[in-house]
Design an enzyme around this catalytic site. Structure first.
Site, PDB file in Angstrom:
ATOM      1  N   ASP A 299       2.415   1.903   3.369  1.00  0.00           N
ATOM      2  CA  ASP A 299       3.452   0.995   3.891  1.00  0.00           C
ATOM      3  C   ASP A 299       4.849   1.471   3.538  1.00  0.00           C
ATOM      4  O   ASP A 299       5.806   1.150   4.231  1.00  0.00           O
ATOM      5  CB  ASP A 299       3.337  -0.413   3.258  1.00  0.00           C
TER       6      ASP A 299
ATOM      7  N   HIS B 144       0.879  -1.182   0.000  1.00  0.00           N
ATOM      8  CA  HIS B 144       0.000   0.000   0.000  1.00  0.00           C
ATOM      9  C   HIS B 144       0.914   1.229   0.000  1.00  0.00           C
ATOM     10  O   HIS B 144       2.031   1.174   0.526  1.00  0.00           O
ATOM     11  CB  HIS B 144      -0.821   0.134   1.281  1.00  0.00           C
TER      12      HIS B 144
ATOM     13  N   ASP C  45      -5.089 -13.996  -1.209  1.00  0.00           N
ATOM     14  CA  ASP C  45      -4.341 -13.590  -0.028  1.00  0.00           C
ATOM     15  C   ASP C  45      -4.356 -14.784   0.899  1.00  0.00           C
ATOM     16  O   ASP C  45      -5.422 -15.267   1.307  1.00  0.00           O
ATOM     17  CB  ASP C  45      -4.991 -12.375   0.660  1.00  0.00           C
TER      18      ASP C  45
HETATM   19  C1  XUL Z   1      -7.372  -6.494   5.381  1.00  0.00           C
HETATM   20  C2  XUL Z   1      -6.690  -6.947   4.150  1.00  0.00           C
HETATM   21  C3  XUL Z   1      -5.853  -5.939   3.439  1.00  0.00           C
HETATM   22  C4  XUL Z   1      -5.896  -6.045   1.953  1.00  0.00           C
HETATM   23  C5  XUL Z   1      -5.155  -4.953   1.225  1.00  0.00           C
HETATM   24  O1  XUL Z   1      -8.112  -7.468   6.019  1.00  0.00           O
HETATM   25  O2  XUL Z   1      -6.781  -8.097   3.785  1.00  0.00           O
HETATM   26  O3  XUL Z   1      -4.548  -6.069   3.903  1.00  0.00           O
HETATM   27  O4  XUL Z   1      -5.366  -7.268   1.529  1.00  0.00           O
HETATM   28  O5  XUL Z   1      -5.618  -3.693   1.550  1.00  0.00           O
HETATM   29 CO    CO Z   2      -5.899  -9.178   2.241  1.00  0.00          CO
END
Ligand code: XUL
Ligand code: CO
Length: 433
Positions: A102, A99, A294
Protein backbone atom coordinates in the site's frame (compact mmCIF):
# COMPACT_ATOMS: atom_id res chain seq x y z
CA UNK A 1 1.17 18.77 -4.36
CA UNK A 2 -1.86 20.77 -3.30
CA UNK A 3 -3.78 19.63 -0.24
CA UNK A 4 -6.13 16.86 -1.41
CA UNK A 5 -8.52 17.60 1.46
CA UNK A 6 -8.34 21.39 1.05
CA UNK A 7 -11.16 23.23 2.81
CA UNK A 8 -12.08 20.29 5.06
CA UNK A 9 -11.76 21.20 8.73
CA UNK A 10 -10.95 18.75 11.53
CA UNK A 11 -14.17 16.95 12.50
CA UNK A 12 -15.52 17.76 15.96
CA UNK A 13 -18.03 16.24 18.33
CA UNK A 14 -21.17 18.38 18.09
CA UNK A 15 -23.71 16.04 19.74
CA UNK A 16 -26.76 14.19 18.39
CA UNK A 17 -28.63 17.41 17.48
CA UNK A 18 -25.93 18.73 15.10
CA UNK A 19 -27.04 19.30 11.52
CA UNK A 20 -23.57 19.63 9.95
CA UNK A 21 -22.64 16.93 7.49
CA UNK A 22 -19.20 16.32 8.94
CA UNK A 23 -19.67 16.18 12.70
CA UNK A 24 -19.48 13.46 15.28
CA UNK A 25 -22.84 13.02 16.94
CA UNK A 26 -21.80 10.16 19.21
CA UNK A 27 -18.00 9.89 18.98
CA UNK A 28 -16.56 12.09 21.67
CA UNK A 29 -12.97 10.89 22.21
CA UNK A 30 -12.67 12.31 25.73
CA UNK A 31 -16.07 11.19 27.01
CA UNK A 32 -15.57 8.61 29.76
CA UNK A 33 -17.50 5.36 29.48
CA UNK A 34 -17.13 2.64 32.12
CA UNK A 35 -14.08 4.44 33.44
CA UNK A 36 -12.23 4.75 30.13
CA UNK A 37 -12.08 7.44 27.40
CA UNK A 38 -14.09 6.58 24.31
CA UNK A 39 -11.00 6.93 22.14
CA UNK A 40 -9.20 4.36 24.32
CA UNK A 41 -12.12 1.95 24.10
CA UNK A 42 -12.54 2.08 20.34
CA UNK A 43 -8.94 2.64 19.19
CA UNK A 44 -9.92 3.54 15.61
CA UNK A 45 -7.54 2.88 12.72
CA UNK A 46 -7.68 3.96 9.06
CA UNK A 47 -6.71 1.24 6.55
CA UNK A 48 -4.15 2.55 4.05
CA UNK A 49 -5.11 0.03 1.36
CA UNK A 50 -8.78 0.91 0.98
CA UNK A 51 -8.54 4.61 1.68
CA UNK A 52 -5.42 5.51 -0.29
CA UNK A 53 -4.40 2.63 -2.56
CA UNK A 54 -7.75 1.32 -3.82
CA UNK A 55 -8.53 2.65 -7.28
CA UNK A 56 -12.25 1.93 -7.53
CA UNK A 57 -12.08 -1.01 -9.95
CA UNK A 58 -14.57 -3.87 -10.11
CA UNK A 59 -14.69 -7.05 -12.26
CA UNK A 60 -16.29 -5.04 -15.07
CA UNK A 61 -14.30 -1.85 -15.06
CA UNK A 62 -11.03 -0.25 -14.11
CA UNK A 63 -10.19 2.64 -11.83
CA UNK A 64 -12.77 5.33 -11.15
CA UNK A 65 -10.72 7.26 -8.60
CA UNK A 66 -8.07 9.57 -10.01
CA UNK A 67 -6.06 10.32 -6.90
CA UNK A 68 -3.08 12.56 -7.67
CA UNK A 69 -0.74 10.11 -5.89
CA UNK A 70 -1.59 7.09 -8.08
CA UNK A 71 1.49 5.78 -9.86
CA UNK A 72 4.65 3.91 -9.01
CA UNK A 73 7.19 6.58 -8.15
CA UNK A 74 8.55 7.28 -4.68
CA UNK A 75 7.37 10.89 -5.02
CA UNK A 76 3.82 9.58 -5.42
CA UNK A 77 4.27 7.26 -2.44
CA UNK A 78 5.26 10.29 -0.36
CA UNK A 79 2.30 12.30 -1.67
CA UNK A 80 0.06 9.39 -0.68
CA UNK A 81 1.53 9.47 2.84
CA UNK A 82 0.95 13.23 3.00
CA UNK A 83 -2.72 12.74 2.08
CA UNK A 84 -3.05 9.89 4.58
CA UNK A 85 -1.76 11.98 7.46
CA UNK A 86 -4.06 14.85 6.42
CA UNK A 87 -7.04 12.47 6.70
CA UNK A 88 -5.77 11.21 10.08
CA UNK A 89 -5.66 14.83 11.27
CA UNK A 90 -9.14 15.62 9.99
CA UNK A 91 -10.59 12.54 11.70
CA UNK A 92 -8.43 12.72 14.81
CA UNK A 93 -7.88 8.95 14.61
CA UNK A 94 -5.29 7.45 16.96
CA UNK A 95 -4.12 4.70 14.55
CA UNK A 96 -3.53 3.51 10.99
CA UNK A 97 -2.71 0.12 9.41
CA UNK A 98 -0.84 -0.75 6.21
CA UNK A 99 0.54 -3.49 3.95
CA UNK A 100 3.95 -3.04 2.34
CA UNK A 101 2.28 -2.87 -1.09
CA UNK A 102 0.00 0.00 0.00
CA UNK A 103 2.80 2.38 0.87
CA UNK A 104 5.64 1.67 -1.58
CA UNK A 105 5.99 0.94 -5.28
CA UNK A 106 6.90 -2.67 -6.14
CA UNK A 107 10.54 -2.85 -7.25
CA UNK A 108 11.99 -4.87 -10.12
CA UNK A 109 13.77 -7.04 -7.53
CA UNK A 110 13.26 -7.85 -3.85
CA UNK A 111 16.18 -5.57 -3.01
CA UNK A 112 14.52 -2.65 -4.77
CA UNK A 113 11.15 -3.31 -3.09
CA UNK A 114 12.96 -3.40 0.25
CA UNK A 115 14.75 -0.11 -0.41
CA UNK A 116 11.44 1.49 -1.38
CA UNK A 117 9.73 0.24 1.77
CA UNK A 118 12.54 1.34 4.05
CA UNK A 119 12.63 4.77 2.45
CA UNK A 120 8.87 5.31 2.78
CA UNK A 121 8.92 3.90 6.32
CA UNK A 122 11.45 6.59 7.23
CA UNK A 123 9.15 9.19 5.70
CA UNK A 124 6.13 7.81 7.59
CA UNK A 125 8.24 7.79 10.75
CA UNK A 126 9.03 11.51 10.23
CA UNK A 127 5.35 12.26 9.79
CA UNK A 128 4.53 10.31 12.95
CA UNK A 129 6.96 12.52 14.84
CA UNK A 130 4.76 15.54 14.16
CA UNK A 131 1.35 13.79 14.32
CA UNK A 132 -0.40 11.90 17.09
CA UNK A 133 -1.54 8.98 14.90
CA UNK A 134 0.27 5.71 15.72
CA UNK A 135 0.60 2.36 13.98
CA UNK A 136 -1.99 -0.21 15.09
CA UNK A 137 -0.62 -2.92 12.83
CA UNK A 138 1.51 -3.60 9.83
CA UNK A 139 1.23 -6.56 7.48
CA UNK A 140 2.65 -7.98 4.26
CA UNK A 141 0.63 -8.25 1.09
CA UNK A 142 1.23 -11.90 0.18
CA UNK A 143 -1.72 -12.14 -2.19
CA UNK A 144 -1.74 -9.51 -4.97
CA UNK A 145 1.45 -10.21 -6.92
CA UNK A 146 1.31 -13.14 -9.34
CA UNK A 147 4.21 -14.86 -7.57
CA UNK A 148 1.76 -15.60 -4.75
CA UNK A 149 -1.05 -16.95 -6.91
CA UNK A 150 -0.64 -20.50 -5.50
CA UNK A 151 -0.01 -19.34 -1.94
CA UNK A 152 2.80 -17.79 0.09
CA UNK A 153 3.91 -20.11 2.93
CA UNK A 154 1.68 -22.83 1.43
CA UNK A 155 3.04 -22.50 -2.11
CA UNK A 156 4.19 -25.75 -3.75
CA UNK A 157 7.36 -23.89 -4.78
CA UNK A 158 9.87 -23.51 -1.90
CA UNK A 159 11.25 -20.37 -3.55
CA UNK A 160 7.92 -18.67 -2.91
CA UNK A 161 8.07 -19.78 0.75
CA UNK A 162 11.49 -18.12 0.90
CA UNK A 163 10.15 -14.95 -0.76
CA UNK A 164 7.26 -14.86 1.73
CA UNK A 165 9.76 -15.30 4.59
CA UNK A 166 11.88 -12.41 3.32
CA UNK A 167 8.78 -10.24 2.89
CA UNK A 168 7.29 -10.95 6.33
CA UNK A 169 10.70 -10.56 8.02
CA UNK A 170 11.03 -7.12 6.43
CA UNK A 171 7.45 -6.03 7.19
CA UNK A 172 7.72 -7.22 10.79
CA UNK A 173 10.95 -5.26 11.21
CA UNK A 174 9.44 -2.13 9.65
CA UNK A 175 6.33 -2.50 11.83
CA UNK A 176 8.59 -2.80 14.88
CA UNK A 177 10.59 0.26 13.86
CA UNK A 178 7.41 2.32 13.51
CA UNK A 179 6.22 1.23 16.96
CA UNK A 180 3.42 -1.00 15.65
CA UNK A 181 1.30 -2.49 18.41
CA UNK A 182 0.39 -5.62 16.43
CA UNK A 183 1.45 -7.53 13.34
CA UNK A 184 -1.26 -9.20 11.21
CA UNK A 185 -1.11 -12.23 8.93
CA UNK A 186 -4.08 -12.71 6.65
CA UNK A 187 -3.70 -15.78 4.46
CA UNK A 188 -5.62 -14.69 1.39
CA UNK A 189 -3.84 -17.22 -0.82
CA UNK A 190 -3.10 -19.73 1.95
CA UNK A 191 -5.65 -22.20 0.69
CA UNK A 192 -6.44 -24.04 -2.50
CA UNK A 193 -8.63 -24.01 -5.58
CA UNK A 194 -8.77 -27.78 -6.15
CA UNK A 195 -7.64 -30.82 -4.20
CA UNK A 196 -6.70 -32.41 -7.53
CA UNK A 197 -3.38 -30.54 -7.48
CA UNK A 198 -3.01 -29.89 -3.74
CA UNK A 199 -1.04 -31.66 -1.01
CA UNK A 200 -3.23 -30.38 1.81
CA UNK A 201 -1.22 -31.99 4.61
CA UNK A 202 2.08 -30.53 3.38
CA UNK A 203 0.61 -27.07 2.89
CA UNK A 204 -0.88 -27.02 6.38
CA UNK A 205 2.42 -28.17 7.89
CA UNK A 206 4.32 -25.47 6.00
CA UNK A 207 1.87 -22.79 7.17
CA UNK A 208 2.38 -23.92 10.78
CA UNK A 209 6.17 -23.91 10.49
CA UNK A 210 6.08 -20.48 8.85
CA UNK A 211 4.05 -19.05 11.71
CA UNK A 212 6.48 -20.55 14.25
CA UNK A 213 9.34 -18.87 12.38
CA UNK A 214 7.48 -15.53 12.35
CA UNK A 215 6.86 -15.71 16.12
CA UNK A 216 10.47 -16.67 16.74
CA UNK A 217 11.70 -13.74 14.65
CA UNK A 218 9.38 -11.35 16.51
CA UNK A 219 11.04 -12.49 19.76
CA UNK A 220 14.53 -12.18 18.28
CA UNK A 221 14.03 -8.55 17.25
CA UNK A 222 12.31 -7.62 20.53
CA UNK A 223 8.88 -6.96 18.99
CA UNK A 224 6.52 -6.75 21.96
CA UNK A 225 3.32 -6.30 19.99
CA UNK A 226 0.77 -9.02 19.33
CA UNK A 227 0.96 -11.33 16.34
CA UNK A 228 -2.53 -11.74 14.88
CA UNK A 229 -4.04 -14.18 12.39
CA UNK A 230 -7.06 -12.86 10.49
CA UNK A 231 -9.50 -15.71 9.79
CA UNK A 232 -11.48 -15.88 6.55
CA UNK A 233 -13.05 -18.99 5.00
CA UNK A 234 -12.70 -18.16 1.30
CA UNK A 235 -12.03 -15.36 -1.24
CA UNK A 236 -9.69 -15.14 -2.96
CA UNK A 237 -9.00 -18.88 -2.74
CA UNK A 238 -11.89 -21.31 -2.69
CA UNK A 239 -10.85 -22.90 0.59
CA UNK A 240 -8.67 -21.02 3.07
CA UNK A 241 -6.87 -22.72 5.95
CA UNK A 242 -7.70 -19.93 8.45
CA UNK A 243 -11.43 -20.59 8.05
CA UNK A 244 -12.74 -19.08 11.30
CA UNK A 245 -11.74 -18.55 14.94
CA UNK A 246 -12.32 -22.17 15.93
CA UNK A 247 -10.20 -23.45 13.03
CA UNK A 248 -7.40 -20.99 13.78
CA UNK A 249 -7.41 -22.04 17.45
CA UNK A 250 -7.04 -25.70 16.50
CA UNK A 251 -4.21 -24.75 14.15
CA UNK A 252 -2.43 -22.70 16.84
CA UNK A 253 -2.73 -25.58 19.33
CA UNK A 254 -1.35 -27.97 16.77
CA UNK A 255 1.78 -25.84 16.34
CA UNK A 256 2.15 -24.81 19.99
CA UNK A 257 1.33 -21.18 19.30
CA UNK A 258 -1.93 -20.65 21.22
CA UNK A 259 -0.20 -18.41 23.75
CA UNK A 260 1.80 -16.52 21.13
CA UNK A 261 -0.75 -15.61 18.48
CA UNK A 262 -4.23 -14.07 18.72
CA UNK A 263 -6.89 -13.26 16.14
CA UNK A 264 -7.94 -10.18 14.21
CA UNK A 265 -11.64 -10.78 13.56
CA UNK A 266 -13.37 -9.12 10.62
CA UNK A 267 -17.11 -8.53 10.52
CA UNK A 268 -17.55 -9.59 6.89
CA UNK A 269 -15.28 -12.63 7.25
CA UNK A 270 -17.33 -13.90 10.20
CA UNK A 271 -20.45 -13.82 8.05
CA UNK A 272 -18.71 -15.55 5.14
CA UNK A 273 -17.91 -18.36 7.59
CA UNK A 274 -21.58 -18.62 8.58
CA UNK A 275 -21.12 -16.97 11.98
CA UNK A 276 -22.11 -13.69 13.54
CA UNK A 277 -19.36 -11.19 14.35
CA UNK A 278 -20.18 -11.41 18.06
CA UNK A 279 -19.93 -15.20 17.98
CA UNK A 280 -16.39 -15.00 16.65
CA UNK A 281 -15.41 -12.38 19.24
CA UNK A 282 -17.01 -14.29 22.13
CA UNK A 283 -15.34 -17.53 21.08
CA UNK A 284 -11.93 -15.89 20.72
CA UNK A 285 -12.33 -14.30 24.16
CA UNK A 286 -13.34 -17.64 25.66
CA UNK A 287 -10.25 -19.27 24.15
CA UNK A 288 -7.95 -16.45 25.26
CA UNK A 289 -7.02 -15.39 21.72
CA UNK A 290 -9.08 -12.23 21.17
CA UNK A 291 -6.88 -9.50 19.72
CA UNK A 292 -8.35 -6.92 17.37
CA UNK A 293 -11.18 -6.28 14.90
CA UNK A 294 -11.56 -5.27 11.28
CA UNK A 295 -14.80 -3.32 11.07
CA UNK A 296 -16.87 -3.36 7.91
CA UNK A 297 -20.04 -4.97 6.59
CA UNK A 298 -20.99 -7.02 3.59
CA UNK A 299 -23.93 -6.49 1.29
CA UNK A 300 -26.25 -9.00 2.92
CA UNK A 301 -27.95 -9.84 -0.36
CA UNK A 302 -24.79 -10.61 -2.32
CA UNK A 303 -23.12 -13.01 0.13
CA UNK A 304 -19.70 -11.63 -0.75
CA UNK A 305 -16.98 -9.68 1.01
CA UNK A 306 -17.92 -6.19 -0.16
CA UNK A 307 -16.00 -4.37 2.61
CA UNK A 308 -18.47 -1.52 3.10
CA UNK A 309 -18.30 0.96 5.94
CA UNK A 310 -20.63 -0.01 8.81
CA UNK A 311 -23.79 2.06 8.97
CA UNK A 312 -25.99 0.40 11.57
CA UNK A 313 -25.13 0.67 15.25
CA UNK A 314 -27.70 -2.01 16.05
CA UNK A 315 -25.77 -4.53 13.92
CA UNK A 316 -22.53 -4.04 15.82
CA UNK A 317 -23.61 -3.24 19.38
CA UNK A 318 -23.57 -6.99 20.26
CA UNK A 319 -19.95 -7.13 19.07
CA UNK A 320 -18.87 -4.27 21.32
CA UNK A 321 -20.85 -5.88 24.13
CA UNK A 322 -18.69 -9.01 23.78
CA UNK A 323 -15.53 -6.89 23.58
CA UNK A 324 -16.47 -5.07 26.79
CA UNK A 325 -17.31 -8.36 28.50
CA UNK A 326 -13.87 -9.60 27.47
CA UNK A 327 -12.28 -6.59 29.19
CA UNK A 328 -11.85 -4.44 26.05
CA UNK A 329 -8.93 -4.13 23.67
CA UNK A 330 -5.37 -4.32 24.91
CA UNK A 331 -3.06 -3.93 21.89
CA UNK A 332 -5.95 -4.28 19.41
CA UNK A 333 -8.42 -1.77 18.05
CA UNK A 334 -11.15 -1.05 15.50
CA UNK A 335 -9.60 -0.97 12.03
CA UNK A 336 -11.87 0.20 9.22
CA UNK A 337 -11.12 -2.48 6.65
CA UNK A 338 -13.77 -0.82 4.50
CA UNK A 339 -13.83 0.93 1.17
CA UNK A 340 -16.08 3.60 -0.26
CA UNK A 341 -18.12 2.70 -3.35
CA UNK A 342 -16.55 3.30 -6.75
CA UNK A 343 -18.90 6.20 -7.55
CA UNK A 344 -17.88 8.06 -4.39
CA UNK A 345 -15.33 10.20 -6.15
CA UNK A 346 -14.92 13.26 -3.97
CA UNK A 347 -12.36 13.75 -1.19
CA UNK A 348 -15.24 14.55 1.15
CA UNK A 349 -16.77 11.09 0.43
CA UNK A 350 -13.70 9.49 2.00
CA UNK A 351 -13.96 11.71 5.05
CA UNK A 352 -17.72 11.21 5.44
CA UNK A 353 -17.39 7.42 5.21
CA UNK A 354 -15.01 7.37 8.18
CA UNK A 355 -16.97 9.95 10.17
CA UNK A 356 -20.21 7.99 9.78
CA UNK A 357 -18.52 4.71 10.65
CA UNK A 358 -16.79 6.16 13.72
CA UNK A 359 -20.12 7.51 14.90
CA UNK A 360 -21.89 4.20 14.34
CA UNK A 361 -19.21 2.40 16.38
CA UNK A 362 -19.37 5.02 19.13
CA UNK A 363 -23.14 4.68 19.34
CA UNK A 364 -22.80 0.90 19.46
CA UNK A 365 -20.20 1.19 22.22
CA UNK A 366 -22.49 3.47 24.25
CA UNK A 367 -25.38 1.00 23.89
CA UNK A 368 -23.14 -1.93 24.80
CA UNK A 369 -21.76 -0.12 27.85
CA UNK A 370 -25.28 0.77 29.00
CA UNK A 371 -26.36 -2.87 28.66
CA UNK A 372 -23.38 -3.98 30.69
CA UNK A 373 -23.88 -1.31 33.36
CA UNK A 374 -27.56 -2.20 33.61
CA UNK A 375 -26.51 -5.76 34.38
CA UNK A 376 -29.82 -7.48 33.59
CA UNK A 377 -28.42 -9.56 30.75
CA UNK A 378 -25.48 -10.75 32.85
CA UNK A 379 -27.73 -11.47 35.83
CA UNK A 380 -30.20 -13.51 33.77
CA UNK A 381 -27.39 -15.43 32.12
CA UNK A 382 -25.87 -16.21 35.52
CA UNK A 383 -29.27 -17.32 36.82
CA UNK A 384 -29.67 -19.65 33.85
CA UNK A 385 -26.49 -21.48 34.85
CA UNK A 386 -27.02 -21.17 38.63
CA UNK A 387 -27.51 -24.92 39.04
CA UNK A 388 -23.81 -25.36 38.31
CA UNK A 389 -22.94 -23.54 41.53
CA UNK A 390 -24.20 -26.54 43.54
CA UNK A 391 -21.57 -28.85 44.97
CA UNK A 392 -23.09 -31.98 43.43
CA UNK A 393 -23.03 -30.39 39.97
CA UNK A 394 -19.33 -29.58 40.29
CA UNK A 395 -18.63 -33.04 41.70
CA UNK A 396 -20.26 -34.50 38.61
CA UNK A 397 -17.69 -32.72 36.40
CA UNK A 398 -14.84 -34.07 38.51
CA UNK A 399 -16.15 -37.63 38.53
CA UNK A 400 -16.88 -40.37 36.02
CA UNK A 401 -19.79 -40.81 33.64
CA UNK A 402 -21.13 -43.57 35.92
CA UNK A 403 -20.99 -41.20 38.92
CA UNK A 404 -22.82 -38.52 36.96
CA UNK A 405 -25.45 -41.10 35.97
CA UNK A 406 -25.84 -42.40 39.51
CA UNK A 407 -27.97 -39.46 40.72
CA UNK A 408 -30.50 -40.16 37.99
CA UNK A 409 -30.35 -43.92 38.37
CA UNK A 410 -31.08 -43.55 42.11
CA UNK A 411 -34.33 -41.82 41.14
CA UNK A 412 -35.70 -38.39 41.94
CA UNK A 413 -33.91 -36.39 39.21
CA UNK A 414 -36.44 -35.26 36.60
CA UNK A 415 -35.24 -32.13 34.72
CA UNK A 416 -37.75 -29.26 34.48
CA UNK A 417 -37.27 -27.36 31.19
CA UNK A 418 -37.21 -23.56 31.60
CA UNK A 419 -37.78 -20.80 29.08
CA UNK A 420 -34.69 -19.45 27.34
CA UNK A 421 -36.70 -16.19 27.07
CA UNK A 422 -34.99 -15.17 23.81
CA UNK A 423 -37.63 -12.69 22.66
CA UNK A 424 -37.73 -11.00 26.07
CA UNK A 425 -33.93 -10.64 25.96
CA UNK A 426 -34.06 -9.26 22.42
CA UNK A 427 -36.67 -6.73 23.57
CA UNK A 428 -34.43 -5.81 26.46
CA UNK A 429 -31.46 -5.22 24.13
CA UNK A 430 -33.61 -3.00 21.88
CA UNK A 431 -34.26 -0.68 24.79
CA UNK A 432 -30.56 0.23 24.79
CA UNK A 433 -30.11 0.80 21.06
C1 XUL B 1 -9.09 -9.14 3.06
C2 XUL B 1 -8.69 -8.47 4.32
C3 XUL B 1 -7.32 -7.89 4.36
C4 XUL B 1 -6.64 -8.02 5.68
C5 XUL B 1 -5.21 -7.55 5.70
O1 XUL B 1 -10.38 -9.64 3.05
O2 XUL B 1 -9.47 -8.38 5.24
O3 XUL B 1 -7.42 -6.55 3.99
O4 XUL B 1 -7.33 -7.31 6.67
O5 XUL B 1 -4.42 -8.21 4.77
CO1 CO C 1 -9.39 -7.43 7.09
Amino acid sequence: MTDYFAGIEPVRHEGPESDSELAFRHYDPDAVILGKRMEDHLRFAVAWWHSFAWEGGDPFGGPTFLRPWFGDTMAQARAKADAAFRLFEILGVPFFCFHDADVRPEGATFAESRRNLEEIADYIGEKMATHRTRLLWGTANLFSHRRFMAGAATNPDPDVYAYAAATVKLCLEVTHRLGGQNYVLWGGREGYETLLNTDLAAERAHAGRFLQQVVDHAHRIGFRGTILIEPKPQEPTKHQYDHDVATVYGFLRDFGLEREVKVNIEHGHAFLAGHSFEHEIALAAALGIFGSIDMNRNDWTSGWDTDQFPNSHADIAPAYYEILRAGGFTTGGTNFDAKIRRQSLDPVDLVAAHVGAMDVCARALKAAAAMLADGTLERLRAERYAGWQMAEAQAMLAGTLAEAAARVEAGGVEPEPRSGRQERLENLVNRFL
